[in-house]
Motif scaffolding. Structure first.
Motif, PDB file in Angstrom:
ATOM      1  N   LEU A 444     -25.483 -26.075 -68.549  1.00  0.00           N
ATOM      2  CA  LEU A 444     -25.142 -27.150 -69.364  1.00  0.00           C
ATOM      3  C   LEU A 444     -26.099 -28.112 -69.757  1.00  0.00           C
ATOM      4  O   LEU A 444     -26.141 -28.910 -70.716  1.00  0.00           O
ATOM      5  N   ALA A 445     -26.916 -28.415 -68.662  1.00  0.00           N
ATOM      6  CA  ALA A 445     -28.132 -29.554 -68.745  1.00  0.00           C
ATOM      7  C   ALA A 445     -29.148 -28.763 -69.991  1.00  0.00           C
ATOM      8  O   ALA A 445     -29.958 -29.769 -70.313  1.00  0.00           O
ATOM      9  N   LEU A 446     -29.393 -27.608 -70.131  1.00  0.00           N
ATOM     10  CA  LEU A 446     -30.488 -27.145 -71.009  1.00  0.00           C
ATOM     11  C   LEU A 446     -30.515 -27.731 -72.216  1.00  0.00           C
ATOM     12  O   LEU A 446     -31.537 -28.179 -72.721  1.00  0.00           O
ATOM     13  N   PRO A 447     -29.467 -27.579 -72.892  1.00  0.00           N
ATOM     14  CA  PRO A 447     -29.440 -28.150 -74.309  1.00  0.00           C
ATOM     15  C   PRO A 447     -29.852 -29.693 -74.272  1.00  0.00           C
ATOM     16  O   PRO A 447     -30.454 -30.216 -75.365  1.00  0.00           O
ATOM     17  N   GLY A 448     -29.287 -30.414 -73.550  1.00  0.00           N
ATOM     18  CA  GLY A 448     -29.824 -31.896 -73.329  1.00  0.00           C
ATOM     19  C   GLY A 448     -31.202 -32.156 -73.069  1.00  0.00           C
ATOM     20  O   GLY A 448     -31.529 -33.209 -73.640  1.00  0.00           O
ATOM     21  N   VAL A 449     -31.736 -31.321 -72.193  1.00  0.00           N
ATOM     22  CA  VAL A 449     -33.170 -31.541 -72.073  1.00  0.00           C
ATOM     23  C   VAL A 449     -34.037 -31.310 -73.520  1.00  0.00           C
ATOM     24  O   VAL A 449     -34.870 -32.191 -73.790  1.00  0.00           O
ATOM     25  N   VAL A 450     -33.451 -30.288 -74.124  1.00  0.00           N
ATOM     26  CA  VAL A 450     -34.380 -30.030 -75.423  1.00  0.00           C
ATOM     27  C   VAL A 450     -34.041 -30.873 -76.423  1.00  0.00           C
ATOM     28  O   VAL A 450     -35.045 -31.458 -77.039  1.00  0.00           O
TER      29      VAL A 450
END
Length: 660
Positions: A444-450
């Protein structure tokens, strides 16, 4: 100190729509969150569901009417405040991620929602006024179009065109406008069940209208605490630049370069990864499994502490890395020192990022504000104390930042433990389960990081480019970036307030009211933009002295400030457009517009004019100014051509899907 990206209301908390580009390449976050929640429940079957005591009739914020499908699904989930939002860079490059499923409003939000609906019903003559008038007052008091003493009331055009409601309202006419006890507040009709029934029928009949005055008050009430919060948070950065800037140009440039490096390699990662809690904590709380909220927070804290290890390696050796990238060795050396010292505060900052999600999932939106009300002034005091009073020089600034970063989670804990009635209800104690089931959280966190990294890079790269023009130019860039970010702390909270209001009105199928609120938001943005233009233009020869004593830096800043002032109006309008797009659920369009304008339009112009044409710092800011104007123009035209009724239908469909 970090300057987190901007993208966020004291009432709402995170948008539910994601970019199609991301949705094709990254996992569907809602099933992931549900699977994670189901696994936690299965592992701890004794964790009973803790339902809130309020009746279902209070569970919406300007709820959709019964005439629309999907009744019962709270619209507040469509746009709730992004909890990762903070002061810093100006663009929201890509939409934020969050599922709306299984979300419920907190008790505080329910009470505020009920009050909003009661107020609109009163102003539209559906229920009597809050304070009843005696018969003897009828002739002596001045009547307003919303006052309902009897048959002498003025009739508005909207009322002339609106049929009377029967059934729950009784026979509504000029002679008998309302039923109820005239001696009680709201005629005794202010109980949640009655408000719910009258609201549903009034919306279905098209009787709910709003005014410019009402929308201005609502947006001001939403925006004011956010402005205070963002200014306080950004003051953590400004305090270091204020104190260090008067030491010298090298130190001023170094603190700017260090802040940029900390954002890209550390703080943006913390913020992006912690965005997964916006889904996990919200769904755990909405499902009634309150203890799982604390479990998710623990997992995130441990995870962020784990990634602090590679971040620490980068920051420890940052001096060597920056010397290879920046043509000013002394600046790189001081920036590396800053990062090594501020590393001591990284664990505290990580814990605060996770803690914000913990409290905001419970509707405790004022917690961060109260913490900053103490920490921001204390941070400014420590900067002065360490840099000037104790004569520690440059190193005093990162020491103050590190202490502040560690005080933030401590302050949040004190608030939750001693000043919140329900904050500890979601704490499950320390448990080994927090070391398990990290997979869904990371996915879930990957899109937020990008998303956040893209936003940080869009503007911080200007600071890196300015270093190639020398120490003096880099110092001037630090002042200009600080000033423009500081002025943005007013229009951006305004955009969040407008977004929240429009989103709620659209969700309640009140398209005309949403248009009024949009016009009020744009009008306020114009006023704020003109105010910023006036301040920066009129004080261009005075403001630089607050940051530095170097005559050359002051001259450069004074020369370029008129250009920065010129795009303040576009900046405010672009922020307002972004907010309205979020409220309409069209943030994907705004995301692609900004990606194009900043990366494919602004960057080539900035680098071309700065290096190719030899304009220097003027060229770097010229690209940004043109990009902001283009963003505002494109999004404004798009909104002017938007079918608002279609937005209502789309919101209704989302509510219906969320309720399935």
């Amino acid at each position: 100190m970090a300057t987190p990206p901007k993208n966020l209301s004291t009432l709402e908390r995170v948008t539910s729509v994601t970019s199609r580009a991301f949705s094709r390449s990254l996992p569907d976050f809602s099933p992931i969150a549900q699977a994670s929640l189901a696994r936690d429940i299965e592992e701890d079957p004794e964790d009973a569901v803790e339902s809130e005591s309020e009746p279902d009739s209070e569970t919406s914020t300007l709820r959709p009417s019964t005439s629309a499908p999907g009744r019962g699904q709270s619209f507040a989930g469509l746009y709730r405040r992004p909890s990762f939002v903070g002061a810093g860079n100006r663009a929201t490059v890509l939409p934020h991620l969050l599922s709306t499923e299984h979300e419920r409003l907190s008790k505080q939000e329910r009470r505020q929602a009920l009050e909003e609906e009661r107020s609109l019903l009163r102003d539209n003559n559906i229920i009597p006024p809050k304070h009843p008038q005696a018969a003897s007052d009828d002739g002596s008091r001045r009547k307003s179009i919303f006052h309902i003493p009897g048959g002498d009331r003025k009739v508005t055009r909207d009322e002339e065109a609106t049929p009377a409601l029967d059934g729950a309202f009784g026979a509504v006419s000029e002679a008998t406008p309302l039923l109820g006890d005239p001696n009680l507040p709201y005629g005794g009709q202010d109980d949640p069940e009655t408000i719910n029934q009258k609201w549903e029928e009034a919306v279905a009949a098209g009787m709910i209208h709003t005014t410019w005055q009402r929308e201005a008050k609502v947006i001001a009430r939403y925006a004011a605490p956010l402005m205070v919060t963002f200014i306080l948070q950004y003051s953590l950065t400004v305090a270091s630049i204020f104190t260090v800037g008067h030491i010298g140009t090298v130190e001023l440039g170094a603190v700017s370069l260090a802040s940029m490096s900390a954002n890209i390699t550390g703080y943006a990662l913390y913020q992006g990864l912690a965005t997964s809690l916006d889904t996990l904590c919200a769904q755990a709380y909405g499902s009634g499994r309150r203890k799982l909220v604390g479990l998710q927070m623990q997992r995130m804290i441990y995870f962020l502490w784990a990634i602090t290890l590679p971040i620490a390696i980068i920051w420890i050796f940052a001096e060597n890395i920056l010397i290879a990238l920046v043509p000013e060795p002394e600046v790189a050396k001081l920036a590396g020192l800053y990062l090594r010292v501020v590393l001591a505060g990284a664990p505290g900052y990580a814990a605060f990022e996770a803690g914000k999600r913990y409290v905001q999932a419970q509707g405790l939106f004022s917690a961060s504000l109260y913490v900053l009300l103490f920490c921001a002034p204390f941070n400014a005091f420590m900067n002065w104390l360490f840099v000037w009073r104790f004569q520690w020089g440059f190193v005093g600034a990162p020491i103050a930042v590190a202490i502040t970063d560690n005080l933030l989670p401590v302050g949040l804990f004190i608030y939750v433990r001693f000043f919140s009635k329900s904050g500890m209800s979601c704490w499950n104690g320390f448990t080994k389960k927090a070391l398990q089931n990290w997979g869904p959280m990371v996915k879930l966190a990957l899109p937020g990081v990008v998303m956040i990294e893209a936003e940080v890079l869009a503007f911080e790269v200007l600071t890196f480019a300015a270093s190639y023009f020398g120490t003096t130019t880099l110092a001037a860039q630090s002042v200009l970036a600080t000033l423009t970010s500081l002025t943005f702390q007013i229009p951006f909270p305004l955009s969040i307030a407008g977004s929240t209001r429009v989103a709620n009105l659209i969700g309640a199928t009140l398209a005309d009211a949403a248009k009024v609120s949009t016009k009020v938001t744009f009008s306020a943005a114009v006023i704020v933009g003109i105010l910023n233009v006036t301040l920066l233009s009129a004080l261009k020869d005075y403001i630089p002295h607050l940051f530095t004593s170097d005559a050359e830096v002051i001259r450069i800043v004074s020369d370029i400030l008129p250009l920065c002032a010129a795009f303040q109006l576009f900046d405010a309008l672009a922020a307002a457009c972004n907010g309205i797009l979020r409220g309409l659920g069209r943030q994907e369009f705004g995301g692609y517009v900004q990606l194009f304008c900043y990366y494919l339009f602004a960057m080539p112009i900035s680098f071309g004019t700065a290096f190719g044409a030899g304009w220097g710092l003027w060229g770097l800011w010229t690209g940004v100014a043109l990009a902001l104007g283009l963003v505002a123009a494109v999004e404004f035209v798009y909104l002017a051509r938007t079918d608002w009724q279609r937005s209502v239908e789309e919101a209704t469909a989302r509510n219906m899907e969320g309720g399935l």
